[in-house]
Enzyme design. Structure first.
Site, short mmCIF file in Angstrom:
data_model
loop_
_atom_site.label_atom_id
_atom_site.label_comp_id
_atom_site.label_asym_id
_atom_site.label_seq_id
_atom_site.Cartn_x
_atom_site.Cartn_y
_atom_site.Cartn_z
N HIS A 181 -7.50 9.25 -1.46
CA HIS A 181 -7.05 9.70 0.17
C HIS A 181 -7.77 10.25 1.00
CE1 HIS A 181 -2.82 9.29 1.45
NE2 HIS A 181 -4.14 9.23 2.53
N TYR A 226 2.84 10.04 0.31
CA TYR A 226 3.84 9.50 0.78
C TYR A 226 5.09 9.39 0.59
CZ TYR A 226 -0.36 6.40 3.15
OH TYR A 226 -1.02 6.06 3.27
N ASP A 281 0.81 -0.75 -0.31
CA ASP A 281 -0.10 0.08 0.10
C ASP A 281 0.75 1.42 -0.02
OD1 ASP A 281 -2.35 0.89 0.59
OD2 ASP A 281 -0.99 1.97 1.99
N LYS A 324 -2.99 5.77 -4.10
CA LYS A 324 -3.80 6.77 -3.65
C LYS A 324 -3.25 7.92 -4.30
CE LYS A 324 -3.89 4.90 0.94
NZ LYS A 324 -2.11 4.24 0.95
#
Ligand code: A2P
Length: 292
Positions: free
Chosen positions: A113, A55, A50, A80
């Site tokens: 997200h 990120y 994931d 996302k």
């Protein structure tokens, strides 16, 4: 579906299957160290990863996947689209950047997200409706196998209720100290698979006396109790750890079973213990961006 080994999958409402434990890549260093952690995870047996455009881990994930020599179709990859990229054209750009960074030509799962840009966005419903329809187009174009959402509460699902496809996943904060029962019930009634981010309460629940007692009784670790707690509620845990031993430990959840009494006691942990402080309808404090 009964989950009894880490190779098991949850069946999504679109007919696709998702491995029952995922490896979360939030917080990994975007360098060789982060990449080598993902390589460790692959060698431990993780196949479900994931990530998110937010990120900064897509590129190291892509490199680690490529270096593994494991076939692409053995992996389940989720990314996302961040809330600042919710306009249809921006979603497509974000998606293309993610595919490029991950070194793949399709995704297994793409998530919105966050449901709204900020609390001042009075047109958030319209923005969300358009964004979700763009996700539906991406799926129809064959670029992504499944589409879903993250950090959605029932009022956010209401906005996209009339669309031709429903989200198959909702990824939310979930652990005994923040169970979001209303949202989980809503999702399970509508056949939306719940995934747990921070299933250990960012580590803060590991020393909770209730968790520690149950772990001691079963001769397992507190982390194993908390991850098993997710699966007992049909919630898919996304785990992360910087240690290979703990990565392995976090897959070994199937040699013991929490009793109804254990689950009852764990559910009794005070609400908001270990809560991140994030709420989908409120602006995220700047210092906290990315902490989910
Ligand atoms: P570490 O990287 O040192 O293993 P969450 O998933 O709820 O956000 O929690 C992540 C935190 O939990 C990390 O700080 C991680 O630390 C810790 N953690 C993950 N797995 C374990 C485990 N099996 N035992 C102890 N701590 C763990």
């Amino acid at each position: 579906m009964k989950i009894s080994s880490f190779d098991d999958t949850f069946l999504l409402s679109d007919g696709n299957k998702i491995p029952c434990i995922g490896f979360g890549t939030f917080g990994l260093d975007n360098n060789k160290k982060g990449e080598s952690l993902i390589k460790n995870a692959i060698s431990c047996g993780y196949r479900h990863f994931d990530t998110a455009s937010l990120y900064g881990s897509e590129e190291i994930l892509g490199k680690a996947l490529k270096a593994s020599g494991v076939a692409r179709d053995e992996f389940f990859l989720t990314t996302k689209v961040w809330k600042d990229d919710m306009a249809p054209g921006d979603i497509r750009k974000s998606f293309d950047r993610s595919l490029h960074a991950l070194g793949t030509d399709y995704l297994d799962l793409l998530l919105i997200h966050w449901p709204r840009a900020n609390e001042a966005d009075e047109e958030w419903e319209e923005h969300l409706f358009l964004a979700w329809n763009t996700f539906i187009f991406l799926k129809q174009e064959g670029k992504v196998k499944s589409i879903g959402v993250s950090n959605f509460l029932p009022q956010h699902f209401d906005v996209i209720h009339s669309c031709s496809e429903k989200p198959v996943v909702n990824q939310i904060e979930f652990h005994p100290g923040y169970m979001q029962t209303g949202t989980v019930d809503y999702c399970q009634r509508h056949n939306i698979q719940v995934e747990a981010w921070s299933p250990l309460g960012r580590g803060s629940l590991l020393n909770h006396p209730v968790v520690a007692d149950i772990a001691a009784k079963h001769k397992v670790s507190p982390a194993q109790v908390l991850l098993s707690f997710c699966l007992a509620h049909n919630v898919l845990p996304l785990v992360k750890s910087s240690s290979k031993e703990r990565l392995k430990e976090n897959l070994s959840l199937f040699d013991f079973k929490l009793t109804e009494q254990d689950l009852y006691v764990l559910r009794g942990i005070a609400e908001k213990t270990g809560w991140s402080g994030q709420h989908p309808d409120l602006s995220i404090p700047k210092a906290k961006v990315g902490d989910f």
